[in-house]
Design a protein around this motif. Structure first.
Motif, PDB file in Angstrom:
ATOM      1  N   ASP A  37       0.808   1.113  -5.715  1.00 37.01           N
ATOM      2  CA  ASP A  37       0.615   0.435  -4.115  1.00 37.01           C
ATOM      3  C   ASP A  37       1.900   1.665  -2.970  1.00 37.01           C
ATOM      4  O   ASP A  37       3.525   0.867  -3.741  1.00 37.01           O
ATOM      5  N   ILE A  38       2.175   2.470  -2.246  1.00 33.37           N
ATOM      6  CA  ILE A  38       2.665   3.149  -1.539  1.00 33.37           C
ATOM      7  C   ILE A  38       3.348   2.613  -0.470  1.00 33.37           C
ATOM      8  O   ILE A  38       4.254   2.740   0.293  1.00 33.37           O
ATOM      9  N   ARG A  39       2.871   1.431  -0.779  1.00 31.80           N
ATOM     10  CA  ARG A  39       3.180   0.806   1.395  1.00 31.80           C
ATOM     11  C   ARG A  39       4.878   0.297   1.010  1.00 31.80           C
ATOM     12  O   ARG A  39       4.834   0.240   2.322  1.00 31.80           O
ATOM     13  N   PRO A  40       5.094  -0.417  -0.052  1.00 30.12           N
ATOM     14  CA  PRO A  40       6.463  -1.091   0.621  1.00 30.12           C
ATOM     15  C   PRO A  40       7.314   0.158   0.877  1.00 30.12           C
ATOM     16  O   PRO A  40       8.282  -0.050   1.111  1.00 30.12           O
ATOM     17  N   ALA A  41       7.178   1.138  -0.094  1.00 34.13           N
ATOM     18  CA  ALA A  41       8.226   2.361   0.089  1.00 34.13           C
ATOM     19  C   ALA A  41       8.261   3.273   1.275  1.00 34.13           C
ATOM     20  O   ALA A  41       8.988   3.768   2.178  1.00 34.13           O
ATOM     21  N   ALA A  42       6.558   3.313   1.648  1.00 29.98           N
ATOM     22  CA  ALA A  42       6.450   4.429   2.947  1.00 29.98           C
ATOM     23  C   ALA A  42       6.814   3.239   4.561  1.00 29.98           C
ATOM     24  O   ALA A  42       6.842   3.727   4.989  1.00 29.98           O
ATOM     25  N   ALA A  43       6.834   1.891   4.388  1.00 31.49           N
ATOM     26  CA  ALA A  43       7.287   1.085   5.096  1.00 31.49           C
ATOM     27  C   ALA A  43       8.354   1.543   5.585  1.00 31.49           C
ATOM     28  O   ALA A  43       9.072   1.137   7.277  1.00 31.49           O
ATOM     29  N   GLY A  44       9.913   1.346   4.431  1.00 30.57           N
ATOM     30  CA  GLY A  44      10.980   1.442   4.845  1.00 30.57           C
ATOM     31  C   GLY A  44      11.841   2.458   4.230  1.00 30.57           C
ATOM     32  O   GLY A  44      12.776   3.133   4.406  1.00 30.57           O
ATOM     33  N   ALA A  50       9.514   3.867  -4.042  1.00 30.80           N
ATOM     34  CA  ALA A  50       9.164   4.790  -4.605  1.00 30.80           C
ATOM     35  C   ALA A  50       8.656   4.535  -6.478  1.00 30.80           C
ATOM     36  O   ALA A  50       9.670   3.995  -6.733  1.00 30.80           O
ATOM     37  N   LEU A  51       7.403   4.833  -6.648  1.00 28.91           N
ATOM     38  CA  LEU A  51       7.417   5.648  -8.279  1.00 28.91           C
ATOM     39  C   LEU A  51       8.054   6.906  -8.066  1.00 28.91           C
ATOM     40  O   LEU A  51       8.176   7.238  -7.582  1.00 28.91           O
ATOM     41  N   ASP A  52       9.942   6.441  -8.789  1.00 28.50           N
ATOM     42  CA  ASP A  52      10.503   7.530  -8.808  1.00 28.50           C
ATOM     43  C   ASP A  52       9.526   8.675  -9.898  1.00 28.50           C
ATOM     44  O   ASP A  52       9.654   8.835 -11.088  1.00 28.50           O
ATOM     45  N   TYR A  53       9.800  10.018  -9.482  1.00 33.91           N
ATOM     46  CA  TYR A  53       9.009  11.392 -10.288  1.00 33.91           C
ATOM     47  C   TYR A  53       9.712  11.786 -11.476  1.00 33.91           C
ATOM     48  O   TYR A  53       9.777  12.476 -12.319  1.00 33.91           O
ATOM     49  N   ALA A  54      11.219  12.022 -10.992  1.00 31.85           N
ATOM     50  CA  ALA A  54      12.583  12.207 -11.692  1.00 31.85           C
ATOM     51  C   ALA A  54      12.296  11.227 -13.034  1.00 31.85           C
ATOM     52  O   ALA A  54      12.532  12.087 -14.343  1.00 31.85           O
ATOM     53  N   MET A  89       3.195   0.591 -13.911  1.00 30.56           N
ATOM     54  CA  MET A  89       2.130  -0.078 -13.189  1.00 30.56           C
ATOM     55  C   MET A  89       0.540  -0.379 -13.262  1.00 30.56           C
ATOM     56  O   MET A  89       0.975  -0.680 -14.593  1.00 30.56           O
ATOM     57  N   PRO A  90      -0.247  -0.317 -12.657  1.00 34.45           N
ATOM     58  CA  PRO A  90      -1.122  -1.034 -13.371  1.00 34.45           C
ATOM     59  C   PRO A  90      -2.663  -0.321 -13.856  1.00 34.45           C
ATOM     60  O   PRO A  90      -3.096  -0.512 -15.168  1.00 34.45           O
ATOM     61  N   THR A  91      -2.672   1.110 -13.480  1.00 40.74           N
ATOM     62  CA  THR A  91      -3.039   2.124 -14.272  1.00 40.74           C
ATOM     63  C   THR A  91      -2.989   3.307 -14.436  1.00 40.74           C
ATOM     64  O   THR A  91      -2.334   3.552 -13.175  1.00 40.74           O
ATOM     65  N   LEU A  92      -3.005   4.172 -15.119  1.00 37.04           N
ATOM     66  CA  LEU A  92      -3.013   5.288 -15.243  1.00 37.04           C
ATOM     67  C   LEU A  92      -4.419   6.364 -15.993  1.00 37.04           C
ATOM     68  O   LEU A  92      -4.844   5.467 -16.710  1.00 37.04           O
ATOM     69  N   ARG A  93      -4.416   7.346 -15.413  1.00 37.40           N
ATOM     70  CA  ARG A  93      -4.873   8.569 -15.665  1.00 37.40           C
ATOM     71  C   ARG A  93      -4.191  10.246 -16.414  1.00 37.40           C
ATOM     72  O   ARG A  93      -3.499  10.128 -16.137  1.00 37.40           O
ATOM     73  N   LEU A  94      -4.282  10.528 -17.482  1.00 33.42           N
ATOM     74  CA  LEU A  94      -4.156  11.279 -18.595  1.00 33.42           C
ATOM     75  C   LEU A  94      -4.764  11.633 -18.877  1.00 33.42           C
ATOM     76  O   LEU A  94      -5.165  11.972 -19.671  1.00 33.42           O
ATOM     77  N   ARG A  95      -4.604  12.918 -18.699  1.00 37.12           N
ATOM     78  CA  ARG A  95      -5.209  14.587 -19.021  1.00 37.12           C
ATOM     79  C   ARG A  95      -4.390  15.105 -20.099  1.00 37.12           C
ATOM     80  O   ARG A  95      -2.794  15.217 -19.447  1.00 37.12           O
ATOM     81  N   VAL A  96      -4.615  15.586 -20.967  1.00 39.32           N
ATOM     82  CA  VAL A  96      -3.000  16.244 -21.650  1.00 39.32           C
ATOM     83  C   VAL A  96      -4.335  17.665 -22.580  1.00 39.32           C
ATOM     84  O   VAL A  96      -5.292  16.752 -23.357  1.00 39.32           O
ATOM     85  N   THR A  97      -3.365  18.243 -21.595  1.00 40.41           N
ATOM     86  CA  THR A  97      -4.822  19.978 -22.219  1.00 40.41           C
ATOM     87  C   THR A  97      -3.205  21.236 -23.016  1.00 40.41           C
ATOM     88  O   THR A  97      -1.923  20.957 -23.149  1.00 40.41           O
ATOM     89  N   LYS A  98      -4.073  20.947 -24.532  1.00 39.68           N
ATOM     90  CA  LYS A  98      -3.533  22.537 -25.406  1.00 39.68           C
ATOM     91  C   LYS A  98      -3.733  23.593 -24.721  1.00 39.68           C
ATOM     92  O   LYS A  98      -4.786  24.139 -25.464  1.00 39.68           O
ATOM     93  N   PRO A  99      -3.275  24.749 -24.129  1.00 41.57           N
ATOM     94  CA  PRO A  99      -3.585  25.553 -24.168  1.00 41.57           C
ATOM     95  C   PRO A  99      -3.598  26.701 -25.123  1.00 41.57           C
ATOM     96  O   PRO A  99      -2.472  26.041 -26.004  1.00 41.57           O
TER      97      PRO A  99
END
Length: 117
Positions: A37-44, A50-54, A89-99
């Protein structure tokens, strides 16, 4: 629910079932999508809400450094569980690719969706 994503994240890890693979680190490419839910981060305009990408990247990198799995499937399952627990987080989708895993294909891999239980 909103989605936050990280696409094309590359990590080196010990992965593979063949003897020659057990002594080298190989690149995996990860695509991650999180329900968040990005609304709390976006509101202020508040980074702390926010979900911390780093932090996610650091978590994934630390996981990959110590991982020693034969199967991409196992890597995906264990990483997904670890991320759900660490970030809530409530859910996640993860795609793992092995080139390069198959000479006839650009890449092979798995894609999973998991949620907190």
């Amino acid at each position: 629910m909103d989605k936050v994503f990280i696409e094309g994240l590359e990590v080196d890890t010990l992965i593979g079932a063949y003897d020659w693979e057990r002594g080298i680190r190989q690149c995996l490419r990860l695509d991650l999508t999180f329900s968040w839910d990005i609304r709390p981060a976006a509101a202020g305009d508040d980074l702390s809400k926010a979900l911390d990408y780093a932090a996610v990247y650091q978590h994934v990198q630390a996981f990959a450094v110590v991982a020693k799995f034969e199967l991409v499937e196992t890597f995906a399952e264990r990483l997904a569980a670890s991320l759900l627990e660490a970030f809530g987080m409530p859910t996640l989708r993860l795609r793992v690719t092995k080139p390069g895993a198959n000479a006839a294909a650009q890449a092979v891999g798995v894609e999973i969706e998991r949620s907190r239980t």
